[in-house]
Enzyme design. Structure first.
Site, PDB file in Angstrom:
ATOM      1  CD  GLU A 156      -1.919  -2.360   1.247  1.00 44.75           C
ATOM      2  OE1 GLU A 156      -0.781  -2.697   1.648  1.00 44.75           O
ATOM      3  OE2 GLU A 156      -2.818  -3.193   1.021  1.00 44.75           O
ATOM      4  CG  HIS A 216     -11.959  -7.267   6.265  1.00 44.29           C
ATOM      5  ND1 HIS A 216     -11.199  -7.913   7.195  1.00 44.29           N
ATOM      6  CD2 HIS A 216     -11.385  -7.555   5.061  1.00 44.29           C
ATOM      7  CE1 HIS A 216     -10.222  -8.574   6.599  1.00 44.29           C
ATOM      8  NE2 HIS A 216     -10.303  -8.373   5.303  1.00 44.29           N
TER       9      HIS A 216
HETATM   10  C1  LIG Z   1      -1.797  -4.952   4.082  1.00 47.72           C
HETATM   11  C2  LIG Z   1      -2.890  -5.728   3.429  1.00 47.72           C
HETATM   12  N1  LIG Z   1      -3.305  -5.391   2.195  1.00 47.72           N
HETATM   13  C3  LIG Z   1      -4.304  -6.062   1.589  1.00 47.72           C
HETATM   14  C4  LIG Z   1      -4.916  -7.105   2.215  1.00 47.72           C
HETATM   15  C5  LIG Z   1      -6.068  -7.854   1.519  1.00 47.72           C
HETATM   16  N2  LIG Z   1      -5.717  -9.247   1.268  1.00 47.72           N
HETATM   17  C6  LIG Z   1      -6.087 -10.226   2.099  1.00 47.72           C
HETATM   18  S1  LIG Z   1      -5.463 -11.735   1.633  1.00 47.72           S
HETATM   19  C7  LIG Z   1      -4.738 -11.040   0.256  1.00 47.72           C
HETATM   20  C8  LIG Z   1      -3.945 -11.910  -0.665  1.00 47.72           C
HETATM   21  C9  LIG Z   1      -2.867 -12.608   0.117  1.00 47.72           C
HETATM   22  O1  LIG Z   1      -2.060 -13.359  -0.724  1.00 47.72           O
HETATM   23  P1  LIG Z   1      -0.911 -14.252  -0.108  1.00 47.72           P
HETATM   24  O2  LIG Z   1      -0.103 -13.438   0.843  1.00 47.72           O
HETATM   25  O3  LIG Z   1      -0.181 -14.883  -1.218  1.00 47.72           O
HETATM   26  O4  LIG Z   1      -1.687 -15.336   0.780  1.00 47.72           O
HETATM   27  P2  LIG Z   1      -2.690 -16.473   0.276  1.00 47.72           P
HETATM   28  O5  LIG Z   1      -4.070 -15.879   0.329  1.00 47.72           O
HETATM   29  O6  LIG Z   1      -2.262 -16.860  -1.091  1.00 47.72           O
HETATM   30  O7  LIG Z   1      -2.548 -17.562   1.268  1.00 47.72           O
HETATM   31  C10 LIG Z   1      -4.969  -9.676   0.200  1.00 47.72           C
HETATM   32  C11 LIG Z   1      -4.476  -8.782  -0.855  1.00 47.72           C
HETATM   33  C12 LIG Z   1      -4.473  -7.426   3.504  1.00 47.72           C
HETATM   34  N3  LIG Z   1      -5.017  -8.419   4.223  1.00 47.72           N
HETATM   35  N4  LIG Z   1      -3.471  -6.737   4.086  1.00 47.72           N
END
Ligand SMILES: Cc1ncc(C[n+]2csc(CCOP(=O)(O)OP(=O)(O)O)c2C)c(N)n1
Ligand SMILES: Cc1ncc(C[n+]2csc(CCOP(=O)(O)OP(=O)(O)O)c2C)c(N)n1
Ligand SMILES: [Mg+2]
Ligand SMILES: [Mg+2]
Lengths: 346, 321, 346, 321
Positions: free
Chosen positions: B58, B125
């Site tokens: 971000e 959220h």
């Molecule tokens: C700082 C932040 N930005 C955005 C999000 C929204 N978000 C939740 S899960 C996710 C994707 C996460 O991907 P990854 O780290 O690869 O984990 P996976 O879901 O694949 O296990 C996002 C963008 C968040 N939780 N925290």
């Protein structure tokens, strides 16, 4: 600002190197003398707020300025007086900002190192370390978006600043976007008073590059020739489309963190090591040894620089201070959307 | 045909992309996937090379947008949830918000914040962050309450030369529908009389406008005519429209979904108390969320934020004074 | 929870491995069945908010849980149902949280994966990716400060989460402080819908380790034996005082990002590659091939797990929902310092 | 002997370290160097193993402190300037502030924010951020105005089981002196009557208390008796003391150094207008900094923040009503 001519003949190459060194040296000298003037103005109470000097970091910084074109992007940090001048900042801009002139680029609103002319590709840093890197990414992204080619963006950070999350996000972003970013890390061994070993635990900061998938470069930051070579090469690689480049220079800050600081925490062993060499002196030796300049010429350049600095100081000191009554007290540009609510009208 | 608040946001971005080649969209999962809420659905396909997926960064997302704005582009940054904008907070408040004032370069940049509570979304959220952004100089903070405003204000936001924090309420995304998109709009920065009345003014914004309207409807059979003012943007805040309404009704109740300390409701009441003291027949009151994180469980959530019922109770108290 | 016995005889070692695998497999199975139950409760509208499953990531996650001791620290992320169970979380805790029971550890205040019991070394994640790593650092720092020895802290992150500034600051901090942190990265190839190549540009995420001065480990996340081995080794190294460890596992999420998501963006080629193997199936094959368990035993375990899950669901569904009128609406613990100001008293 | 506000802060930390083995200090340059402002001077030497230099990682600094608090320690985190706390904002508002409410584990953690304007410090070394922290549930926000309070409130902050944002004003660091450190203190959370009067109440906090007192002194020869209320903590906010003062004077002027939109002054006025409307003889007023970043140049800076002179002008207007 010089461009690397790649297929020059040996003679041509020597000429080019000589020009490059001479130009770089003169900016270094100007920067050093300007810094000294700022320090004395500060001690005399003529400058409000802090003064942050570049002493010991001029060779690295100037190498950036002379490696860039006017059409490139540069976001300098606190110890970049030499690079700023080489990129095209005038001594007038610098002094107007430091002395808070209403006529300067920052109009007394911001001071000292927080100056720039973003429309000219010369960004004005905010204080939060690491925050400028992604902004440079944005300018490079935008130019590509607009179809502008052949652009490089350089920004700088200290060893301490590499610990910020902003540094990481921005380097990673540049790598994902394959932007022509060159990030120059001046590892001057300390973040304010904090030595490297309380800042990071990798063997060398260039070790970070592979983790981003970008190209690392190491350089002795006290050696002008090395800086010109390595920074110039990094800039050329970025320009050729080889993606982001990370340059890590080793050197020592030969002054306090700011002029309020006596830097008593710096290990004398470091001062006496090659890291502690004064890059300006080293540069002079290079020029003399290679007979690219002699002492007389150097004295002329010094006097010339001093004269410009002195006359500029005199001029800026006569310039008006910002007037709070004439000030537009609004932080947004859209006139219709200014808060009309006025407290008490006082 | 009918169109939702969420679709209006998508359409507004399509219009912005179509009409202005300087516009691009940057955010997590916004390209092929069309965004976590589908607010950018198909835009990457319709506008090739204009919609970009961002890493989960971000801080760098906003920094990049500021750099692009310096170069004259008009980025729209989608935060996946408003709550995550805290990770880009520094770049918003210190980089984007100060740029024009420091350098004369306007920073045209729209940060879309899907915000506000929905049942079951919990502490991370559901947040309403308009207050922390409005507090900083240099930002415009929009909080559209209707499908029409979601559309026209987002188009306006992108056209504005300053950074806009565009707070789009997730609760309204699917719930709120309009017959068609508007061709005209109130000027940005002006509040709107959402319902006319002469007994009490309720000032609200975003999802709370609908709670206020429901409360007004509930009170109508009791003989009370409640005026509802929809602020539309909370910074700048249209004090004039609020004041004019209070001049008519003499009673002011201000409702916000954000936390109680120092938010929109405090600002509105402080302004009216300072500048329109004489207009007030009874003490102005406000209603906000409770001063805790937003609870996950629907029972707790429903009690945490102001509802039509709570507004009606508060309004009745004031009307009887 | 098992400890690595280092100088066991070969026979002892085989026994240990068998025990470890059997225990791990049963937790994986429980986790999978619990996940499936959660998915069906979600589809039936019995769960408010999101449901995030671990399908395909159980082998990696369980390896963490079985490698830790009760006295260690664990901060799981969204896809750690198996590791949570293995670390000691009960199915009851999990269901109480997901169904919002007032009697659960989060009392309906927070839901689904945002649960934990911090006093038991089991931290409750916040949603902001990367934010838990430095918190784990803090617990490890505190234990050292208090003179507690032999502690390891493990936390998890996805490939996408490695792009956060928080990840960088925390890994660097752990390295500077030489903390016994193990960071397990589940590279499931996507961050929500975003593929690796829009998230980072290094060849492999283990390439980041050297940039922090910490030890990298790679593992096939679909292979239980490999996960037990590699995660177990990383935990043992951290425990021995070798500083932070970075484990990167390759695997695929075999479900949507949340149960609302059909994961249509996942490249079928990846699904059909070894990455797309179901680690539970792989684990079953391992147990069967080594004759550590037979199909009958497995069926018994499955039925047992199903029975516990079903009875627990039935129990939790009878538990009270949180009552807003009985709720203490204050976010601070110091009674005297609660805001007394009450809006309207309504 | 005399002691400055800054020295009082150092002494308070020495006391906390001495009296409670769970206390430690973490911050950039706080150990051998004693901190950018020397607020931790010699503490690393006096308390070996209790004071730690941090990397420039505000997010991880707060995260680490939260983890230590979970384990029962009582960290004091020094931000080098309040302005840089935006880089640790997420961990403060989403991690530290929510921990107790979510998990029942109190999060005892003091974040020291050297804040507020000093001449020549510019947009990024002058900010007043109490508002953004006070807006979030779960934080206590202290703003001591005196040497005595700097001392006793910091000791109290470390002893409190909740996260405290301790806003220490850089302008007061060297300027403000007391004869000795106090042995007794007002309870935390209670406001203080800094000067008694019966014609007008000025509510202020931190450095603005001194501007208010100077304004009161300026107005005294004109026959006006101004009461000055020092809020001491802005969250929780001691509405009772404010209200009692307004009950005596009938006039309320609220002064803050922060930006105007939605800060302490709005909150105070909103509360008094809601709960003490009848006490007000004239419209309540407020005075804040201007709605721009904080300017570097001393001329601009002096006009940007409220001063004794501006307060006196505002007060006179109200007194004549
Ligand atoms: C700082 C932040 N930005 C955005 C999000 C929204 N978000 C939740 S899960 C996710 C994707 C996460 O991907 P990854 O780290 O690869 O984990 P996976 O879901 O694949 O296990 C996002 C963008 C968040 N939780 N925290
Ligand atoms: C995010 C952030 N935190 C803290 C500071 C305060 N600060 C200013 S300079 C400095 C030290 C910087 O060290 P380094 O990056 O090594 O640069 P150097 O001063 O050595 O050139 C610190 C901590 C800051 N500017 N930004
Ligand atoms: Mg340094
Ligand atoms: Mg992933």
């Amino acid at each position: 600002m010089f461009d690397t001519v790649l297929d020059a003949s040996v003679v041509g190459e020597t000429d080019r190197l000589r020009e490059l060194h001479l130009s770089a040296y003169r900016f270094m000298l100007q920067a050093r003398l300007l810094d000294e003037k700022l320090a004395s103005l500060y001690r005399a109470g003529k400058i409000h707020g802090g003064v942050f000097l570049s002493r010991g970091q001029e060779a690295l910084s100037v190498a950036i300025g002379v490696s860039l074109r006017k059409t490139d992007v540069f976001a300098p940090l606190i110890r970049d007086s030499a690079g700023r001048l080489a990129f095209g900042e005038t001594i007038l801009d610098s002094l107007q900002t430091c002395l808070g002139s209403a006529l300067g680029p920052m109009r007394g609103r911001d001071g000292n190192v927080h100056r720039g002319k973003p429309r000219e590709g010369y960004l004005a840093m905010i204080s939060h370390l690491g925050a400028m890197i992604s902004v440079v990414n944005g300018t490079l992204f935008a130019r590509r978006f607009k179809g502008v080619k052949d652009v490089v963006g350089v920004t700088c950070i200290g060893d301490g600043g590499t610990a910020t999350g902003a540094f990481h996000e921005a380097l990673n972003q540049a790598a994902v976007e394959k932007l022509p970013l060159v990030l120059v890390v001046a590892n001057n061994q300390y973040a304010y008073s904090t030595p490297n070993d309380r800042e990071f635990a990798c063997a060398d900061l260039t070790d970070r590059a592979v983790g981003y998938g970008i190209t690392p470069h190491s350089v002795d930051g006290t050696d002008l020739t090395a800086c010109l070579d390595v920074v110039g090469r990094a800039v050329a690689q970025a320009r050729r489309g080889e993606g982001p480049q990370l340059v890590v220079a080793s050197l020592l800050r030969l002054c306090g963190h700011g002029e309020h600081d006596d830097a008593g925490y710096i290990d004398p062993k470091k001062k006496n090591s090659p890291l502690g060499r004064d890059c300006l002196k080293v540069a002079e030796d290079i020029l003399l040894n290679r007979q690219w300049a002699d002492a007389t010429e150097m004295a002329v350049w010094r006097n010339e620089a001093l004269r410009i600095i002195e006359t500029t100081v005199a001029r800026v000191q006569r310039e008006p201070a910002p007037d709070p009554f004439a000030e537009h007290w609004t932080a947004i540009s859209t006139r219709d959307l200014r808060e009309t609510h006025d407290e008490l009208g006082v | 045909m009918s169109i939702t608040y969420l679709e209006a946001i998508r359409e507004a971005q399509a219009v912005a992309l179509r009409d202005d080649p300087r516009v691009f969209i940057y955010g997590q999962d916004v390209a092929a996937f069309g965004g976590a809420f589908k607010a950018t659905k198909n835009l990457a396909r319709e506008f090739p090379g204009r919609v970009f997926d961002a890493p989960i960064s971000e801080d760098a997302m906003i920094g990049m947008a500021v750099g692009a704005a310096v170069e004259g582009l008009r980025p729209i940054v989608e935060m996946q949830f408003a709550d995550f904008s805290t990770a880009g907070f520094n770049q918003i408040v210190n980089q984007a918000a100060t740029l024009f004032w420091r350098t004369k370069i306007p920073c045209s940049l729209t940060v879309r914040l899907p915000f506000g509570g929905t049942s079951g979304s919990g502490p991370f959220h559901s947040q309403s962050l308009e207050t922390i952004y409005a507090h900083y100089p240099g930002l415009i903070v929009m909080t559209p309450a209707t499908v029409e405003d979601a559309y026209s204000m987002l188009i306006a936001a992108v056209a504005i030369d300053d950074p806009v924090i565009f707070c789009e309420h997730k609760f309204l995304y699917y719930h709120l529908k309009a017959e068609a998109l508007p061709s005209e709009a109130l000027p940005v920065g002006k509040a709107r009389i959402a319902r006319e009345g002469r007994d009490l003014t309720i000032v609200a914004y975003s999802a709370m406008v609908h709670e206020a309207l429901a409360a007004a409807a509930e009170l109508a059979p009791e003989g009370w005519q409640i005026e509802v003012v929809d602020l539309r943007t909370v910074k700048p805040l249209d004090t004039d429209t609020v004041m004019a309404s209070v001049a008519r009704t003499g009673r002011l109740l201000c409702v916000g979904e954000a936390w109680p300390w120092g938010g929109v409701t405090a600002e509105v009441i402080a302004r009216v108390a300072s500048e329109g003291f004489g207009l007030l027949d009874v003490p102005p009151q406000r209603l906000n969320a409770k001063d805790t994180p937003i609870p996950y469980h629907p029972n707790l959530w429903a009690a945490h934020r102001p509802t039509a019922r709570a507004i009606a109770v508060a309004a009745r108290k004031m009307l009887r004074q």
